[in-house]
Structure formats: C-alpha cells, structure tokens
Design a protein around this motif. Structure first.
Motif, PDB file in Angstrom:
ATOM      1  N   HIS A  32       9.092  -6.180  -9.030  1.00 30.92           N
ATOM      2  CA  HIS A  32       8.137  -5.715  -9.556  1.00 30.92           C
ATOM      3  C   HIS A  32       7.045  -6.177  -8.776  1.00 30.92           C
ATOM      4  CE1 HIS A  32       8.316 -10.153 -10.995  1.00 30.92           C
ATOM      5  NE2 HIS A  32       6.871  -9.880 -11.260  1.00 30.92           N
ATOM      6  N   HIS A  33       7.239  -7.133  -7.762  1.00 31.19           N
ATOM      7  CA  HIS A  33       6.066  -7.515  -6.893  1.00 31.19           C
ATOM      8  C   HIS A  33       5.513  -6.343  -5.752  1.00 31.19           C
ATOM      9  CE1 HIS A  33       5.955 -11.966  -8.251  1.00 31.19           C
ATOM     10  NE2 HIS A  33       7.562 -11.717  -8.256  1.00 31.19           N
ATOM     11  N   LEU A  34       6.488  -5.356  -5.766  1.00 29.56           N
ATOM     12  CA  LEU A  34       6.425  -4.457  -4.718  1.00 29.56           C
ATOM     13  C   LEU A  34       5.313  -3.613  -4.692  1.00 29.56           C
ATOM     14  CD1 LEU A  34      10.240  -3.588  -3.823  1.00 29.56           C
ATOM     15  CD2 LEU A  34       8.450  -5.230  -2.762  1.00 29.56           C
ATOM     16  N   ALA A  35       4.882  -2.987  -5.754  1.00 34.58           N
ATOM     17  CA  ALA A  35       3.924  -1.679  -6.101  1.00 34.58           C
ATOM     18  C   ALA A  35       3.049  -2.105  -7.256  1.00 34.58           C
ATOM     19  CB  ALA A  35       4.675  -0.532  -5.999  1.00 34.58           C
ATOM     20  N   PHE A  36       1.668  -1.671  -6.859  1.00 38.08           N
ATOM     21  CA  PHE A  36       0.782  -1.615  -8.002  1.00 38.08           C
ATOM     22  C   PHE A  36       1.006  -0.121  -8.889  1.00 38.08           C
ATOM     23  CE2 PHE A  36      -1.619  -4.494  -5.389  1.00 38.08           C
ATOM     24  CZ  PHE A  36      -1.890  -5.462  -6.309  1.00 38.08           C
ATOM     25  N   GLU A  37       0.493  -0.244  -9.999  1.00 39.43           N
ATOM     26  CA  GLU A  37       0.656   0.924 -10.962  1.00 39.43           C
ATOM     27  C   GLU A  37      -0.201   2.070 -10.608  1.00 39.43           C
ATOM     28  OE1 GLU A  37       2.512   0.641 -15.466  1.00 39.43           O
ATOM     29  OE2 GLU A  37       0.441  -0.325 -15.136  1.00 39.43           O
ATOM     30  N   THR A  38      -1.524   1.822 -10.369  1.00 41.31           N
ATOM     31  CA  THR A  38      -2.746   2.599 -10.268  1.00 41.31           C
ATOM     32  C   THR A  38      -3.338   2.419  -8.724  1.00 41.31           C
ATOM     33  OG1 THR A  38      -4.405   1.377 -11.067  1.00 41.31           O
ATOM     34  CG2 THR A  38      -3.044   2.584 -12.644  1.00 41.31           C
ATOM     35  N   TYR A  39      -4.113   3.647  -8.423  1.00 42.80           N
ATOM     36  CA  TYR A  39      -4.746   3.608  -7.135  1.00 42.80           C
ATOM     37  C   TYR A  39      -5.784   2.680  -6.909  1.00 42.80           C
ATOM     38  CZ  TYR A  39      -2.251   8.152  -6.162  1.00 42.80           C
ATOM     39  OH  TYR A  39      -1.281   8.972  -6.149  1.00 42.80           O
ATOM     40  N   GLY A  40      -6.395   2.344  -8.208  1.00 36.75           N
ATOM     41  CA  GLY A  40      -7.530   1.362  -8.068  1.00 36.75           C
ATOM     42  C   GLY A  40      -7.097   0.115  -7.851  1.00 36.75           C
ATOM     43  N   GLU A  41      -6.064  -0.565  -8.487  1.00 39.12           N
ATOM     44  CA  GLU A  41      -5.402  -1.688  -8.281  1.00 39.12           C
ATOM     45  C   GLU A  41      -4.781  -1.731  -6.883  1.00 39.12           C
ATOM     46  OE1 GLU A  41      -2.630  -2.986 -11.778  1.00 39.12           O
ATOM     47  OE2 GLU A  41      -2.782  -0.723 -12.117  1.00 39.12           O
ATOM     48  N   THR A  42      -4.135  -0.699  -6.316  1.00 37.64           N
ATOM     49  CA  THR A  42      -3.914  -0.827  -4.897  1.00 37.64           C
ATOM     50  C   THR A  42      -5.109  -0.915  -3.915  1.00 37.64           C
ATOM     51  OG1 THR A  42      -2.239   0.934  -5.528  1.00 37.64           O
ATOM     52  CG2 THR A  42      -2.822   0.709  -3.201  1.00 37.64           C
ATOM     53  N   LEU A  43      -6.306  -0.344  -4.268  1.00 34.02           N
ATOM     54  CA  LEU A  43      -7.237  -0.551  -3.302  1.00 34.02           C
ATOM     55  C   LEU A  43      -7.865  -2.011  -3.373  1.00 34.02           C
ATOM     56  CD1 LEU A  43      -9.536   0.397  -1.425  1.00 34.02           C
ATOM     57  CD2 LEU A  43     -10.903   0.942  -3.741  1.00 34.02           C
ATOM     58  N   VAL A  44      -7.998  -2.622  -4.644  1.00 28.90           N
ATOM     59  CA  VAL A  44      -8.556  -3.651  -4.688  1.00 28.90           C
ATOM     60  C   VAL A  44      -7.295  -4.989  -4.211  1.00 28.90           C
ATOM     61  CG1 VAL A  44      -9.592  -5.517  -6.456  1.00 28.90           C
ATOM     62  CG2 VAL A  44     -10.007  -3.067  -6.654  1.00 28.90           C
ATOM     63  N   GLY A  45      -6.190  -4.622  -4.735  1.00 30.31           N
ATOM     64  CA  GLY A  45      -5.124  -5.676  -4.154  1.00 30.31           C
ATOM     65  C   GLY A  45      -4.984  -5.648  -2.650  1.00 30.31           C
ATOM     66  N   THR A  83       0.991  -1.103   0.208  1.00 29.37           N
ATOM     67  CA  THR A  83       0.035  -0.058   0.149  1.00 29.37           C
ATOM     68  C   THR A  83       0.974   1.227   0.059  1.00 29.37           C
ATOM     69  OG1 THR A  83      -1.810  -1.254   1.258  1.00 29.37           O
ATOM     70  CG2 THR A  83      -1.895   1.140   1.103  1.00 29.37           C
ATOM     71  N   LEU A  84       1.937   1.296   0.809  1.00 28.20           N
ATOM     72  CA  LEU A  84       2.728   2.465   1.057  1.00 28.20           C
ATOM     73  C   LEU A  84       3.564   2.852  -0.369  1.00 28.20           C
ATOM     74  CD1 LEU A  84       3.666   2.299   4.703  1.00 28.20           C
ATOM     75  CD2 LEU A  84       2.073   3.725   3.795  1.00 28.20           C
ATOM     76  N   HIS A  85       4.112   1.650  -0.799  1.00 25.17           N
ATOM     77  CA  HIS A  85       4.815   1.725  -2.243  1.00 25.17           C
ATOM     78  C   HIS A  85       4.033   2.186  -3.316  1.00 25.17           C
ATOM     79  CE1 HIS A  85       8.021  -1.094  -0.423  1.00 25.17           C
ATOM     80  NE2 HIS A  85       8.301  -0.050  -0.515  1.00 25.17           N
ATOM     81  N   SER A  86       2.725   1.716  -3.355  1.00 24.15           N
ATOM     82  CA  SER A  86       1.945   2.016  -4.245  1.00 24.15           C
ATOM     83  C   SER A  86       1.483   3.257  -4.336  1.00 24.15           C
ATOM     84  CB  SER A  86       0.784   1.014  -4.346  1.00 24.15           C
ATOM     85  OG  SER A  86       1.167  -0.485  -4.255  1.00 24.15           O
ATOM     86  N   LEU A  87       1.195   4.034  -3.233  1.00 24.25           N
ATOM     87  CA  LEU A  87       0.549   5.170  -2.984  1.00 24.25           C
ATOM     88  C   LEU A  87       1.984   6.532  -3.092  1.00 24.25           C
ATOM     89  CD1 LEU A  87      -2.044   4.889  -0.087  1.00 24.25           C
ATOM     90  CD2 LEU A  87      -2.271   5.093  -2.662  1.00 24.25           C
ATOM     91  N   PHE A  88       2.925   5.893  -2.567  1.00 26.53           N
ATOM     92  CA  PHE A  88       3.744   7.129  -2.429  1.00 26.53           C
ATOM     93  C   PHE A  88       5.081   7.165  -3.311  1.00 26.53           C
ATOM     94  CE2 PHE A  88       1.723   6.876   1.806  1.00 26.53           C
ATOM     95  CZ  PHE A  88       1.253   8.224   1.698  1.00 26.53           C
ATOM     96  N   LEU A  89       5.535   5.949  -4.045  1.00 25.01           N
ATOM     97  CA  LEU A  89       6.432   5.885  -4.860  1.00 25.01           C
ATOM     98  C   LEU A  89       6.024   6.880  -6.171  1.00 25.01           C
ATOM     99  CD1 LEU A  89       7.789   2.559  -4.649  1.00 25.01           C
ATOM    100  CD2 LEU A  89       8.684   4.399  -3.675  1.00 25.01           C
ATOM    101  N   SER A  90       7.015   7.403  -6.838  1.00 28.57           N
ATOM    102  CA  SER A  90       6.618   8.211  -7.974  1.00 28.57           C
ATOM    103  C   SER A  90       6.616   7.374  -9.277  1.00 28.57           C
ATOM    104  CB  SER A  90       7.905   9.183  -8.302  1.00 28.57           C
ATOM    105  OG  SER A  90       9.135   8.511  -8.420  1.00 28.57           O
ATOM    106  N   SER A  91       5.919   7.661 -10.329  1.00 26.27           N
ATOM    107  CA  SER A  91       5.913   7.131 -11.601  1.00 26.27           C
ATOM    108  C   SER A  91       7.250   6.454 -12.032  1.00 26.27           C
ATOM    109  CB  SER A  91       5.268   7.880 -12.700  1.00 26.27           C
ATOM    110  OG  SER A  91       3.834   8.102 -11.965  1.00 26.27           O
TER     111      SER A  91
END
Length: 284
Positions: free
Chosen positions: A73-86, A40-48
């Motif tokens: 590549h396992h560490l962070a999702f690309e989008t906020y939607g994926e982050t929520l569902v994941g 969650t933290l990696h997906s929300l706060f890492l830059s593109s």
C-alpha cells in the motif's frame, strides 16, 4: 560539507548528520530517486483495480492472509493530485538521504514505514466503519504517506528557517519553510481520515526515530547491501571513497582547529612572559 545537529541543542549531541553539496538532481540519493520514479510510475500507470489489490484492506488481510498489502500500500497514490504533491515532497526531501547516507536513510525509511504501518493498522481497526463497502474496517489512503510525513519530522527538527520573516499574513510571520508546510497540509487532508491517519502515524514514527531515548538514528543497513543501493559495486566503492574523503576532510579541519588553539595558547604564554619581563625591568 555541512553539519546539521540533531535533536539536542548541545554541540556534543551524538546525533550529527554529515551532508554533501546540494544538487538539483538525485545525485547521491539513489533510494530517493527509486522512490520518486517508482511511486510516480505506479501511481500514473497502474489501473484502479490493481491499486485496490495493493491497498491496505484489513478485511482481506485478516480473512485471507493477504499480508503483502501491509507493504504494497506504500507503492502508489490513488489520484493524480496526490501523485503530484507527493512526488514534489519526495524531491524536496531527497537531501535527507545525502545528509544521512543511503544506508542510514534506508534504515530510517524501513523503520518509519514499519512503525507507521503498525500504528495505522491499529487506528484503522479501532475506527472501522462497517458501512464502507462492507469491509468492516477503515481503508487508509494508499501511497508513501508514512515515509513522506516521517521526513517532515526531520524537516521540522533539523532544517532551520533561513528567512524566519519572509512574509506577514494577518499579523503572522511566515518563513521560507511555510510553503512546504502548506503543501504537506494539503496532502495530509486530501482524503480526510483516510490520509490523516497514515500521515500522523508517519510523523510519530519520524519523531520516534529522532528520539534520544530510542537512538534509532544509530542504525544503518548492512554494508553488504551497498551494491543494491548504489546500483553496482564500482558505484558503491566510489561512494565509500567519497565518504572516506569527507571524513578525512573533517579530521583535517579538526586538526586545524587544534593547531589554532595551540597557537592562541602560545601567544598567551608569550604575552605573560613579556609582562613578567617588563615588571622585572620596572623593579630594577
């Protein structure tokens, strides 16, 4: 304590999971907690740009030896939607760590992610599209797709539907598990082939883990890693004591069952003796 049988329908199956009392928190699931908050933290706060650096870019892996991408590549999702569902999936499936124990769950996660990454890499090489940013290879969607969908194999095989006919839609009965499957389908198809490939590879890895042919479910991480899994040696000792207590309780239940069987046998013997005595009296 809850016992969940494995892939075999026989009670004598060698794959038996010992569960603990369910909780709404991450108590008893330190690895799931780490994956949940880390992802969650990696997906929300890492830059593109950082996420691109961590993604599975096979062109960079093969041309420049950037092997860390096979893991990162396992560490962070690309989008906020994926982050929520994941994140919801990781929270829903945290009970598998309680059922397996952290050492076995850690081995499951490592094996599933390794196998799924190998399969996804082969698929990306075979389905490469040279028109995509000039990379020459299909870029699979980043995020813990492999882990999440490998746990779907556990969910499908080990968790029964408590309400098989919860609701009917167009003549089709939907169970209480259907909502989870709908959320999984949304995540699986969120990025087309880029998310479909790691998701399917995760499912394959999960069913391979459950297979009686490979018996991968017997593997566990070394005990020397307990202090890292549980945070400190005292916590590890407490977890070990809890496991021993569960095992002791299981042994007591087994002893009680044996005693009940012995009592039933004695009662049958007494009944037989009484019948014989009655027959002798009648003869007299």
């Amino acid at each position: 304590s809850v016992s969940v049988a494995g892939t075999s329908k026989k009670k004598s199956s060698s794959f038996v999971l010992q569960g603990k009392k369910m909780s709404s928190s991450f108590e008893g699931a330190p690895l799931s907690r780490a994956v949940f908050f880390g992802t969650t933290l990696h997906s929300l706060f890492l830059s593109s740009s950082t996420k691109r650096l961590l993604s599975l870019d096979l062109g960079r892996v093969l041309a420049h030896g950037e092997l860390w991408r096979l893991v990162s590549h396992h560490l962070a999702f690309e989008t906020y939607g994926e982050t929520l569902v994941g994140a919801l999936h990781i929270y829903w499936f945290r009970n598998f760590e309680r059922m397996l124990g952290s050492r076995r769950f850690g081995a499951f996660a490592a094996l599933a992610c390794s196998l799924a990454t190998s399969l996804a890499t082969g698929a990306a090489l075979a389905l490469g599209d040279r028109r995509e940013e000039g990379a020459g290879y299909l870029r699979v969607a980043p995020g813990p797709y492999a882990l999440i969908f490998s746990m779907y194999s556990l969910y499908y095989s080990l968790i029964p539907a408590t309400r098989p006919r919860l609701v009917g839609v167009a003549g089709i009965d939907l169970s209480n598990k259907s909502l989870v499957y709908v959320a999984g389908a949304q995540l699986l198809f969120s990025n087309g082939a880029r998310s479909l490939i790691p998701g399917i590879c995760g499912l394959i890895a999960g069913f391979a883990y459950l297979s009686e042919s490979f018996k991968l479910y017997t593997l566990a991480l070394p005990k020397s890693l307990d202090k890292w899994l549980f945070g400190c040696p005292s916590a590890a000792a407490a977890a070990t004591a809890s496991t021993r207590q569960d095992n002791s309780g299981q042994r007591r239940r087994d002893d009680d069952d044996d005693d009940d069987q012995d009592d039933d046998t004695d009662d049958d013997d007494d009944d037989d003796q009484d019948d014989d005595t009655d027959d002798d009296d009648d003869d007299d």
